[in-house]
Design an enzyme around this catalytic site. Structure first.
Site, PDB file in Angstrom:
ATOM      1  N   LYS A 120     -21.969   6.208 -12.363  1.00 17.00           N
ATOM      2  CA  LYS A 120     -20.739   6.808 -11.941  1.00 17.00           C
ATOM      3  C   LYS A 120     -19.842   5.807 -11.527  1.00 17.00           C
ATOM      4  O   LYS A 120     -19.796   5.396 -10.309  1.00 17.00           O
ATOM      5  CB  LYS A 120     -21.088   7.860 -10.903  1.00 17.00           C
ATOM      6  CG  LYS A 120     -19.728   8.569 -10.802  1.00 17.00           C
ATOM      7  CD  LYS A 120     -19.655   9.237  -9.482  1.00 17.00           C
ATOM      8  CE  LYS A 120     -18.656   8.426  -8.553  1.00 17.00           C
ATOM      9  NZ  LYS A 120     -17.180   8.215  -8.843  1.00 17.00           N
ATOM     10  N   GLU A 143     -23.947  -1.789  -0.617  1.00 13.19           N
ATOM     11  CA  GLU A 143     -22.851  -3.101  -0.341  1.00 13.19           C
ATOM     12  C   GLU A 143     -21.572  -2.441   0.129  1.00 13.19           C
ATOM     13  O   GLU A 143     -20.979  -1.900  -0.641  1.00 13.19           O
ATOM     14  CB  GLU A 143     -22.740  -3.992  -1.466  1.00 13.19           C
ATOM     15  CG  GLU A 143     -22.097  -5.235  -1.268  1.00 13.19           C
ATOM     16  CD  GLU A 143     -20.627  -5.306  -1.573  1.00 13.19           C
ATOM     17  OE1 GLU A 143     -19.963  -4.809  -0.412  1.00 13.19           O
ATOM     18  OE2 GLU A 143     -20.482  -5.335  -2.612  1.00 13.19           O
ATOM     19  N   CYS A 176     -14.134  -6.922  -0.627  1.00  8.97           N
ATOM     20  CA  CYS A 176     -14.769  -6.432   0.550  1.00  8.97           C
ATOM     21  C   CYS A 176     -15.201  -7.917   1.503  1.00  8.97           C
ATOM     22  O   CYS A 176     -15.661  -7.668   2.750  1.00  8.97           O
ATOM     23  CB  CYS A 176     -16.097  -5.702   0.321  1.00  8.97           C
ATOM     24  SG  CYS A 176     -17.147  -6.404  -0.941  1.00  8.97           S
ATOM     25  N   GLU A 227     -11.222  -2.441   8.379  1.00 11.26           N
ATOM     26  CA  GLU A 227     -10.679  -3.310   7.034  1.00 11.26           C
ATOM     27  C   GLU A 227      -9.617  -2.779   6.110  1.00 11.26           C
ATOM     28  O   GLU A 227      -9.536  -1.553   6.062  1.00 11.26           O
ATOM     29  CB  GLU A 227     -12.294  -2.834   6.108  1.00 11.26           C
ATOM     30  CG  GLU A 227     -12.095  -3.477   4.809  1.00 11.26           C
ATOM     31  CD  GLU A 227     -13.292  -3.195   3.746  1.00 11.26           C
ATOM     32  OE1 GLU A 227     -13.761  -4.208   3.000  1.00 11.26           O
ATOM     33  OE2 GLU A 227     -13.972  -2.326   3.808  1.00 11.26           O
TER      34      GLU A 227
END
Length: 478
Positions: A170, A245, A279, A379
């Site tokens: 997906k 992750e 990231c 973040e």
């Protein structure tokens, strides 16, 4: 693209079970460039059933068959690289240079790296009279993000195929078109029916259905920590393997003996690359308190050299943020930094001058930040750098590790031994010393809330293998 509203299940393009679509928007123009079908539980059930049925035969293929398959995939991928680059640029806003020189090649690099690893990987090992066998984990579900879409698809699919697993992908619904081309490449390379399946859809619907499905043996997820928690919750009742992750807020320690002009500028460009949507971006730059003003001046000058513009325009360094949602989040956090009292060295809220349409963000540098500010903790996922002061090496390490995350770390040092010592103390899955280049052979993954498990290289292959011990396999002692 004729199949963009269909799913790929059991070796064929099939119509979805529900009549629901989502527009794909070019973030540089804010114009719709396509639409994809949004799947439901029935589509997931069909894809997982196909993967389960194909596992018995594909898991028994030998090394030579899998090597040949990966070679054909590499050839097909390389042949369509230009088309993939144009698609990635259009749907996520990456400058054409970045799309053609990094986004697309990274996917191919994972397949080529896995080919080399597969060539001599030991799937069986003798231990006394016992035999240790490494065999495929089973049916895998992959839920991948939009920021490095082909990289994240390939670093899961390549090792899974090498291991002998079957899978359902997906991709992100924000940037899904590249995954459809990728699927065509696998199909044309001769991936057997049911081994690779694709279902588009929303995370809370298709993603949740995959993570909770009783016939899925492993789910590999890349995305935000918040979404990763939901994936783990959905997977828990069936006790399947979960590899994640997730987010990051990586520290970049500039030691006082580093070449300051070079190290600070390099850190700014690393944050701005991909519009800050990585990231592992080094978004917290740690500098000696006594050199904060100097570092802020260098960082502001470097940010001023970053050219924000249309992805197809010559000289563009960074394109837009991927969506209106992402743009709004970045703007809110920039405003929050100002409210918290961080000093704005350059940039700030709003679009860059002359860019009134598209989700463009001004490269922004905050100085005199403390590690308790929201802009130092959350973040941001945009071209926003914060400069934090430290007293000495011990203080720098303390600040670097004072975070919920642990995906990456960065150290710049004049004395390499000193840099090595600091790097060893950073609690993160990777540490980059003095601007080292990426290495697709080494593991990628995080400590703490940056996830669990490892991708890339040999460690990435091992994630898709179970270990079976057969006792008494050999007669007598070895």
């Amino acid at each position: 693209m004729e199949n963009f509203r269909n799913f790929h299940i059991d070796g064929a393009w099939v119509e979805p079970s529900v009549d629901d679509t989502l527009d794909v928007v070019n973030p540089a123009t804010e114009e719709v460039i396509g639409a994809i079908a949004m799947g439901g539980q029935a589509d997931v059930d069909a894809a997982v059933a196909a993967a389960k049925a194909a596992f018995d035969s594909f898991s028994q293929t030998d090394r030579e068959e899998r090597v040949a398959l990966l070679e054909r995939i590499c050839d097909g991928y390389a042949a369509r690289s230009a088309e993939l680059a144009a698609t990635v640029s259009a749907e996520m806003g990456a400058p054409m240079a970045l799309a053609a020189q990094a986004q697309v090649p990274s996917g191919l690099a994972h397949f080529r790296t896995m080919l080399k690893i597969l060539a001599d990987f030991e799937f069986e090992t003798d231990l006394g009279t016992s035999l240790l066998v490494r065999e495929p984990v089973g049916v895998c579900a992959f839920i991948t993000p939009w920021n490095w879409p082909l990289n994240q698809i390939a670093c899961k699919v390549a090792p899974a195929l090498a291991a002998g697993c079957t899978m359902v992908l997906k991709p992100s619904e924000v940037a899904p078109l590249n995954a459809l081309i990728f699927t065509e490449i696998l199909d044309e390379a001769g991936v057997p029916p049911g081994v690779f399946n694709l279902v588009n859809g929303a995370g809370p619907v298709v993603g949740a259905a995959l993570a909770s499905h009783p016939d899925v043996d492993m789910v590999s997820f890349t995305g935000s920590t918040r979404a990763g928690v939901e994936v783990a919750r959905n997977a828990a009742p069936t006790v399947k393997r979960v590899a994640q992750e997730l987010g990051g807020k990586s520290a970049n320690i500039i030691l006082d003996d580093a070449d300051f002009g070079r190290a600070v500028s390099r850190g700014v460009f690393a944050v701005c690359n991909n519009t800050g949507q990585s990231c592992n971006a080094p978004t917290r730059m740690l500098v000696p308190h006594s050199r904060m003003d100097e570092a802020a001046e260098i960082a502001a000058a470097a940010a001023g050299k970053v050219v924000v513009g249309a992805p197809g325009a010559e000289g563009t360094t960074i394109g837009p943020a991927v969506s209106d949602v992402q743009f709004d989040r970045i703007q809110r956090l920039i405003e929050r930094g100002i409210e918290e009292g961080a000093r704005l060295a350059t940039g700030g809220p709003g679009r860059p001058e002359g860019l009134e349409r598209g989700y463009y963000v001004r490269p922004t540098v905050f100085s005199h930040v403390n590690n308790e500010m929201v802009v130092a903790r959350e973040e941001i996922f945009g071209p926003v750098l914060v400069l934090i002061g430290y007293e000495d090496d011990d203080d720098a390490v303390r600040i670097a590790n004072d975070t919920l995350y642990g995906l990456a770390g960065y150290v710049s040092a004049g004395d390499r031994e000193r840099g090595r010592a600091v790097a060893r103390r950073i609690r993160s899955g990777q540490v980059n010393l003095n601007g080292a280049r990426p290495d697709f052979r080494v593991p990628f993954g995080g400590y703490k809330q940056s996830g669990n498990g490892r991708e890339w290289g040999r460690h990435g292959l091992e994630e898709f293998l179970e270990v079976k011990a057969i006792l008494g396999y050999h007669e007598g002692a070895k």
